[in-house]
Design a protein around this motif. Sequence first.
Motif, PDB file in Angstrom:
ATOM      1  N   THR A   1       0.805  -1.222   0.000  1.00  0.00           N
ATOM      2  CA  THR A   1       0.000   0.000   0.000  1.00  0.00           C
ATOM      3  C   THR A   1       0.843   1.279   0.000  1.00  0.00           C
ATOM      4  O   THR A   1       0.304   2.370   0.137  1.00  0.00           O
ATOM      5  CB  THR A   1      -0.944   0.034   1.208  1.00  0.00           C
ATOM      6  OG1 THR A   1      -0.167   0.120   2.410  1.00  0.00           O
ATOM      7  CG2 THR A   1      -1.830  -1.197   1.243  1.00  0.00           C
ATOM      8  N   GLY A   2       2.141   1.148  -0.172  1.00  0.00           N
ATOM      9  CA  GLY A   2       3.006   2.323  -0.124  1.00  0.00           C
ATOM     10  C   GLY A   2       3.561   2.604   1.252  1.00  0.00           C
ATOM     11  O   GLY A   2       4.351   3.533   1.442  1.00  0.00           O
ATOM     12  N   LYS A   3       3.154   1.815   2.220  1.00  0.00           N
ATOM     13  CA  LYS A   3       3.767   1.769   3.544  1.00  0.00           C
ATOM     14  C   LYS A   3       4.034   0.301   3.841  1.00  0.00           C
ATOM     15  O   LYS A   3       3.413  -0.587   3.241  1.00  0.00           O
ATOM     16  CB  LYS A   3       2.868   2.392   4.614  1.00  0.00           C
ATOM     17  CG  LYS A   3       2.719   3.907   4.478  1.00  0.00           C
ATOM     18  CD  LYS A   3       1.905   4.481   5.625  1.00  0.00           C
ATOM     19  CE  LYS A   3       1.751   5.984   5.493  1.00  0.00           C
ATOM     20  NZ  LYS A   3       3.021   6.717   5.697  1.00  0.00           N
ATOM     21  N   THR A   4       4.947   0.028   4.767  1.00  0.00           N
ATOM     22  CA  THR A   4       5.271  -1.372   5.025  1.00  0.00           C
ATOM     23  C   THR A   4       4.024  -2.156   5.390  1.00  0.00           C
ATOM     24  O   THR A   4       3.803  -3.271   4.921  1.00  0.00           O
ATOM     25  CB  THR A   4       6.319  -1.485   6.146  1.00  0.00           C
ATOM     26  OG1 THR A   4       7.474  -0.700   5.787  1.00  0.00           O
ATOM     27  CG2 THR A   4       6.764  -2.929   6.329  1.00  0.00           C
ATOM     28  N   TRP A   5       3.173  -1.557   6.244  1.00  0.00           N
ATOM     29  CA  TRP A   5       1.914  -2.195   6.666  1.00  0.00           C
ATOM     30  C   TRP A   5       0.784  -1.209   6.480  1.00  0.00           C
ATOM     31  O   TRP A   5       0.921  -0.009   6.749  1.00  0.00           O
ATOM     32  CB  TRP A   5       2.001  -2.633   8.134  1.00  0.00           C
ATOM     33  CG  TRP A   5       3.215  -3.441   8.424  1.00  0.00           C
ATOM     34  CD1 TRP A   5       4.333  -3.027   9.096  1.00  0.00           C
ATOM     35  CD2 TRP A   5       3.479  -4.794   7.998  1.00  0.00           C
ATOM     36  NE1 TRP A   5       5.263  -4.037   9.135  1.00  0.00           N
ATOM     37  CE2 TRP A   5       4.778  -5.138   8.466  1.00  0.00           C
ATOM     38  CE3 TRP A   5       2.756  -5.741   7.292  1.00  0.00           C
ATOM     39  CZ2 TRP A   5       5.350  -6.377   8.240  1.00  0.00           C
ATOM     40  CZ3 TRP A   5       3.327  -6.988   7.057  1.00  0.00           C
ATOM     41  CH2 TRP A   5       4.601  -7.297   7.538  1.00  0.00           C
TER      42      TRP A   5
ATOM     43  N   LEU B   1      11.367  -0.380  -2.782  1.00  0.00           N
ATOM     44  CA  LEU B   1      10.167  -0.917  -3.420  1.00  0.00           C
ATOM     45  C   LEU B   1       8.879  -0.419  -2.763  1.00  0.00           C
ATOM     46  O   LEU B   1       7.880  -0.212  -3.453  1.00  0.00           O
ATOM     47  CB  LEU B   1      10.196  -2.443  -3.421  1.00  0.00           C
ATOM     48  CG  LEU B   1      11.259  -3.099  -4.303  1.00  0.00           C
ATOM     49  CD1 LEU B   1      10.997  -4.593  -4.431  1.00  0.00           C
ATOM     50  CD2 LEU B   1      11.303  -2.458  -5.691  1.00  0.00           C
ATOM     51  N   THR B   2       8.892  -0.215  -1.465  1.00  0.00           N
ATOM     52  CA  THR B   2       7.691   0.309  -0.812  1.00  0.00           C
ATOM     53  C   THR B   2       7.392   1.716  -1.308  1.00  0.00           C
ATOM     54  O   THR B   2       6.240   2.064  -1.595  1.00  0.00           O
ATOM     55  CB  THR B   2       7.852   0.288   0.714  1.00  0.00           C
ATOM     56  OG1 THR B   2       8.046  -1.069   1.143  1.00  0.00           O
ATOM     57  CG2 THR B   2       6.636   0.864   1.407  1.00  0.00           C
ATOM     58  N   GLU B   3       8.405   2.529  -1.449  1.00  0.00           N
ATOM     59  CA  GLU B   3       8.212   3.879  -1.982  1.00  0.00           C
ATOM     60  C   GLU B   3       7.771   3.832  -3.435  1.00  0.00           C
ATOM     61  O   GLU B   3       6.918   4.626  -3.867  1.00  0.00           O
ATOM     62  CB  GLU B   3       9.516   4.679  -1.853  1.00  0.00           C
ATOM     63  CG  GLU B   3       9.513   6.040  -2.525  1.00  0.00           C
ATOM     64  CD  GLU B   3       8.482   7.013  -1.953  1.00  0.00           C
ATOM     65  OE1 GLU B   3       8.250   8.052  -2.590  1.00  0.00           O
ATOM     66  OE2 GLU B   3       7.909   6.734  -0.876  1.00  0.00           O
ATOM     67  N   ASN B   4       8.306   2.897  -4.202  1.00  0.00           N
ATOM     68  CA  ASN B   4       7.868   2.764  -5.592  1.00  0.00           C
ATOM     69  C   ASN B   4       6.387   2.392  -5.668  1.00  0.00           C
ATOM     70  O   ASN B   4       5.666   2.866  -6.559  1.00  0.00           O
ATOM     71  CB  ASN B   4       8.696   1.707  -6.321  1.00  0.00           C
ATOM     72  CG  ASN B   4       8.416   1.682  -7.813  1.00  0.00           C
ATOM     73  OD1 ASN B   4       8.627   2.665  -8.516  1.00  0.00           O
ATOM     74  ND2 ASN B   4       7.913   0.564  -8.310  1.00  0.00           N
TER      75      ASN B   4
ATOM     76  N   ARG C   1       4.106   3.376  -3.652  1.00  0.00           N
ATOM     77  CA  ARG C   1       3.365   4.616  -3.423  1.00  0.00           C
ATOM     78  C   ARG C   1       3.313   5.463  -4.694  1.00  0.00           C
ATOM     79  O   ARG C   1       2.240   5.933  -5.105  1.00  0.00           O
ATOM     80  CB  ARG C   1       4.000   5.417  -2.288  1.00  0.00           C
ATOM     81  CG  ARG C   1       3.241   6.690  -1.929  1.00  0.00           C
ATOM     82  CD  ARG C   1       4.036   7.560  -0.969  1.00  0.00           C
ATOM     83  NE  ARG C   1       5.236   8.108  -1.599  1.00  0.00           N
ATOM     84  CZ  ARG C   1       5.231   9.163  -2.408  1.00  0.00           C
ATOM     85  NH1 ARG C   1       4.093   9.780  -2.711  1.00  0.00           N
ATOM     86  NH2 ARG C   1       6.364   9.605  -2.923  1.00  0.00           N
ATOM     87  N   VAL C   2       4.461   5.642  -5.328  1.00  0.00           N
ATOM     88  CA  VAL C   2       4.538   6.505  -6.512  1.00  0.00           C
ATOM     89  C   VAL C   2       3.757   5.919  -7.680  1.00  0.00           C
ATOM     90  O   VAL C   2       2.984   6.612  -8.347  1.00  0.00           O
ATOM     91  CB  VAL C   2       6.020   6.735  -6.893  1.00  0.00           C
ATOM     92  CG1 VAL C   2       6.125   7.487  -8.215  1.00  0.00           C
ATOM     93  CG2 VAL C   2       6.737   7.490  -5.781  1.00  0.00           C
ATOM     94  N   ARG C   3       3.942   4.639  -7.945  1.00  0.00           N
ATOM     95  CA  ARG C   3       3.230   4.017  -9.061  1.00  0.00           C
ATOM     96  C   ARG C   3       1.727   3.924  -8.771  1.00  0.00           C
ATOM     97  O   ARG C   3       0.908   3.985  -9.688  1.00  0.00           O
ATOM     98  CB  ARG C   3       3.795   2.641  -9.358  1.00  0.00           C
ATOM     99  CG  ARG C   3       5.252   2.637  -9.809  1.00  0.00           C
ATOM    100  CD  ARG C   3       5.406   2.998 -11.283  1.00  0.00           C
ATOM    101  NE  ARG C   3       5.126   4.385 -11.607  1.00  0.00           N
ATOM    102  CZ  ARG C   3       5.985   5.400 -11.491  1.00  0.00           C
ATOM    103  NH1 ARG C   3       7.197   5.182 -11.029  1.00  0.00           N
ATOM    104  NH2 ARG C   3       5.632   6.635 -11.842  1.00  0.00           N
ATOM    105  N   GLY C   4       1.375   3.810  -7.517  1.00  0.00           N
ATOM    106  CA  GLY C   4      -0.036   3.834  -7.163  1.00  0.00           C
ATOM    107  C   GLY C   4      -0.665   5.177  -7.487  1.00  0.00           C
ATOM    108  O   GLY C   4      -1.787   5.243  -8.007  1.00  0.00           O
ATOM    109  N   GLU C   5       0.037   6.246  -7.194  1.00  0.00           N
ATOM    110  CA  GLU C   5      -0.474   7.575  -7.528  1.00  0.00           C
ATOM    111  C   GLU C   5      -0.691   7.705  -9.034  1.00  0.00           C
ATOM    112  O   GLU C   5      -1.705   8.266  -9.487  1.00  0.00           O
ATOM    113  CB  GLU C   5       0.496   8.646  -7.029  1.00  0.00           C
ATOM    114  CG  GLU C   5       0.535   8.784  -5.512  1.00  0.00           C
ATOM    115  CD  GLU C   5       1.546   9.805  -5.043  1.00  0.00           C
ATOM    116  OE1 GLU C   5       2.311  10.323  -5.896  1.00  0.00           O
ATOM    117  OE2 GLU C   5       1.575  10.098  -3.835  1.00  0.00           O
TER     118      GLU C   5
END
Length: 454
Positions: free
Chosen positions: A264-268, A335-338, A340-344
């Motif tokens: 989800t763009g955060k670890t949990w 990858l977690t940050e990616n 978030r960005v790709r989700g946006e």
Amino acid sequence: MTQAPSRLAGTRPVPHLVTEIPGPKARAHVTYDEQWTSPSLPRAYPIVPVRGEGLTVEDIDGNLFLDFAAGIAVNSTGHSHPQVVAAIKEQAAELIHFSASDFYLPIYAETCERLAGIAPIDGPKRVYLGNSGAEVVEAAIKLARYATHRPYVVAFLGAFHGRTYGAVSLTASKAKYHAGFGPLLPGVFHAPYGRVEDLRWFDEVLFDKLAPASEIAAIIVEPIQGEGGYVVPEDGFLEGLRALCDKHGIVLIADEIQSGAGRTGKTWAVEHWGVRPDILLSAKGIASGMPLGAMIARASLLEAWGAGAHGSTYGGNPVACAAALATVDLLEGGLTENARVRGEQAFVELAALQARLPGLLTDVRGKGLMIGVEFDTAEHAEEVQWACFVRGLLVLECGRRSVRMSPALTVSEAEMTTALRIFGEAASAVAGEHGEILDAAAAAGAITGVEAAI
């Protein structure tokens, strides 16, 4: 189309289809499979994968697909990520199995420490490792009842927690998961999910009419419901559950089996609301496709039971643990940050698609790369899934009439652009047809599997 200079695709675009879909070898394999495998397996559509790299999957006919299902949100680092493969090979060459249930396996404890270190749980933590999400759900039920000396557990309408007996008793996403299997585990209640107003049910219905708060061992919740339709709760709902549990001494269990591991763009997912559970469950993406489940809990809870209270022959297998350690490295490495960005990127394009097809797409929701698109009817959701498949894009239904997009967290901007274009083409085709796509899916034997798939 996305250019994929890789060992698998070479310079071919992805997707790249060289036969009709499904191809002749795929159709032959489906016939063979149906002779030998359990008919309980709900296949979504007739893809027969033989190789994968990143978000590219090659089927038995040599077709290349763009994978936005990721093995039901399991292949978090993509297919055969080099770091994960290297970790698996290195560990397999040293030690494949030694039961941590009876002996002191070094990598088991190392994996537990690493997972405890990234879990949003207050105070000291300890960890139990199993083979799957359903297994750690079962472990959590046992632990909560044992540690609190209370009999009842609350899950939610729309929830999916697995198919073993305890887990399926908690599941309430589709009645067919219960049909024919009763009686199920006693002492389970199901609450309405997602709205702050729904929290009144606990005082007005559960505690007042069904069971006193002092007899509720645990509340288990998916921070974002997965198989129930990628449903995101209102702000304040999870916070309200935490307050309720604190007030009555109830254990709060966060089932992060699908929503966790950076998706989800955060670890949990609970971190989007600042909620800290007592027990957190992980599986699916935490080991990049290797079978591993984790129950991370406040140490005081796990220390309530002693030797022999729970265990597993294969849980925390050395090779699966090696994959998990490599996966966590990759999640923390970007990858977690990616996600978030790709989700946006995805939500912007899907909102535009909804504006173009408002009668067909009724909602776009989720966080990061946990993306749900709801349609006006279940049939249209099935048709869009099939229309994507025959165009070389793998997506998967969820809920009553939604399609999920849950690609690997390695997804690139170009791959996301390609997937969204194909998804838009599929939705536009469904909007303009009068049953032809549904007929084609039914002729290929996909409708029954699609309707049942999770």
